[in-house]
Enzyme design. Structure first.
Site, PDB file in Angstrom:
ATOM      1  N   ARG A 103     -39.748  45.099 -37.483  1.00 20.73           N
ATOM      2  CA  ARG A 103     -40.325  46.258 -38.175  1.00 20.73           C
ATOM      3  C   ARG A 103     -41.449  45.912 -39.158  1.00 20.73           C
ATOM      4  O   ARG A 103     -42.469  46.591 -39.158  1.00 20.73           O
ATOM      5  CB  ARG A 103     -39.232  47.084 -38.883  1.00 20.73           C
ATOM      6  CG  ARG A 103     -38.205  47.691 -37.925  1.00 20.73           C
ATOM      7  CD  ARG A 103     -37.257  48.642 -38.632  1.00 20.73           C
ATOM      8  NE  ARG A 103     -37.922  49.860 -39.041  1.00 20.73           N
ATOM      9  CZ  ARG A 103     -38.249  50.168 -40.283  1.00 20.73           C
ATOM     10  NH1 ARG A 103     -37.909  49.384 -41.277  1.00 20.73           N
ATOM     11  NH2 ARG A 103     -38.889  51.279 -40.545  1.00 20.73           N
ATOM     12  N   CYS A 154     -45.141  31.348 -35.003  1.00 20.97           N
ATOM     13  CA  CYS A 154     -46.569  31.049 -35.062  1.00 20.97           C
ATOM     14  C   CYS A 154     -47.410  32.304 -34.936  1.00 20.97           C
ATOM     15  O   CYS A 154     -48.081  32.537 -33.921  1.00 20.97           O
ATOM     16  CB  CYS A 154     -46.905  30.037 -33.976  1.00 20.97           C
ATOM     17  SG  CYS A 154     -45.873  28.578 -34.150  1.00 20.97           S
TER      18      CYS A 154
END
Ligand SMILES: *Cc1c(COP(=O)(O)O)cnc(C)c1O
Length: 404
Positions: free
Chosen positions: A307, A338
């Site tokens: 979210r 990453c």
């Protein structure tokens, strides 16, 4: 969740013990909170006893849906997978509604075979497909039509669904045409007008405008709808600053609506039932000094809780062991993934943290695990349901061998 002797607890268990016993990241749900939410929801609208269909996409854990079923709720599903899960949890087909703009032939066929309460159609093409499949199966299928009331839900634009620019539902002109079209389609029975204007709605006024739009259109079509499905979207408080949705006002707007239109109300709440029951327990792997701020690198990441990265949503973070020592640094809570969007929140004031400390990311019960992924080939967390002193594993931690 409460602090007892400076230790954060869920029901009668402290998080530190859960973290040590089950590892992190871990999703922990409170059963009593779930019960409280459902009872409150029922209480708010008890004068017209609506059918409450839990929005399965907000939390797809089989055990959670089973618990929700025990309180008598039905289900709102948006895919064949969710429909299968709701059925597996024991929810009766006559309490299941099926929403979504892109149901495939296979999904419609399955829904018809399972005799669910309503397929809420969102286009003429879909109604044609339902009719065709129903005819082939020599069945009469109950459907709803989803209206797009062109109502601004005043919520995040990413989770608004009731404006004409959104893909959901049909506009009022098309709605009229489709009501007439259904009258001439022998294998479908139009039973419902449905809407769902968005999620995390905290202001009752959009709901009032939505009801007005529905009321007008029903008066104009002069069609007797057995059901009016008002969708979900009721917002919850993610921070102490957020004011709550005024259920009293929403309830009285619906009661006024019902004075004019005699129909049964359906709701499809997700977040308001399950959102504040869940906590994501996580461990600090490293703390890295970035000059202007310190990066608190957690073992939970955007793949576990999407979210913040997806909507810019903010979740409260709490230390598991409370202290009075306040840090002078700006803390940015991030995950190991990453991607630069793999961050939860940046805080100017927090208690001083150190590596290997545990923290709790709050109110993650809705759209937490259900939106999670294996990005970076990370196994999904364990899920625990806590009831008093009892701990139940409701999903095992994924293993690398499940993925590789
Ligand atoms: C997502 C969704 C819901 C649930 O929304 P919440 O904000 O979680 O209450 C209800 N109905 C439909 C059609 C949905 O797509």
């Amino acid at each position: 969740m409460k602090y007892k002797n400076k230790k954060l607890t869920i029901e009668k268990i402290n998080f530190q013990n859960l973290a040590i016993r089950f590892g992190t990241p871990a999703y922990c749900y409170s059963h009593s909170k779930l019960e409280e939410n459902i009872n409150n929801f029922k209480e708010n609208f008890k004068s017209f006893s609506p059918l409450i269909c839990f929005s399965v996409k907000s939390n797809t854990n089989l055990n959670i849906i089973r618990e929700i079923k025990k309180f008598g709720l039905g289900a709102d599903v948006v895919s064949k997978g969710e429909l299968m899960m709701a059925l597996k949890a024991g929810i009766s087909p006559n309490k299941i509604v099926f929403s979504g703009v892109g149901k495939t032939n296979d999904e419609i066929k399955f829904a018809i075979e399972k005799k669910i309460l309503l397929i809420n159609a969102e286009s003429k093409s879909e109604i044609q497909v339902i009719n065709k499949i129903a005819k082939r199966k020599k069945k009469i299928v109950q459907i709803g039509i989803r209206l797009n009331p062109n109502t601004d839900a005043k919520t995040l634009k990413q989770i608004s669904t009731g404006k004409s620019e959104n893909k959901f539902g049909v506009n009022s002109k098309t709605f009229h045409e489709l009501v007439n079209y259904c009258k001439n389609s022998k294998n479908i029975k139009l039973q419902c007008l449905s809407v769902h204007i968005g999620s995390q709605i905290l202001d009752h006024k959009p709901y009032e405008r939505m009801l007005k739009a529905i009321s007008n259109i029903i008066s104009k079509t002069k069609y007797k709808f057995e059901f009016v499905d008002l969708g979900g979207g009721m917002g919850i408080s993610y921070s102490n600053k957020i004011k709550k949705l005024n259920y009293k006002k929403y309830n009285s707007a619906i009661k006024n609506f019902l004075k004019k239109h005699n129909t049964k109300i359906i709701f499809e709440p997700g977040r308001s039932i399950i959102g504040n029951t869940g906590t994501l327990l996580s461990k600090i792997i490293y703390i890295k000094d970035g000059g202007i701020k310190k990066f608190i690198i957690l073992d939970a990441a955007m793949n576990d809780l999407m979210r913040p990265a997806l909507y810019g949503a903010v979740h409260k973070i709490l230390p598991i062991n409370k202290s009075n020592i306040i840090s002078r640094d700006i803390y940015e809570f991030v995950g190991p993934i990453c991607e630069s969007t793999d961050k939860f929140v940046t805080l100017k004031k927090f208690q001083k943290l150190k590596e290997k400390d545990f923290v709790a990311i709050c109110d993650v019960g809705a759209y937490g695990t259900s939106l999670s992924s294996n990005y970076n080939l990370r196994p999904k967390p364990i899920e625990l349901l806590i009831k008093g002193r009892k701990i139940k594993i409701i999903k095992n931690r994924q293993k690398h061998k499940d993925l590789i």
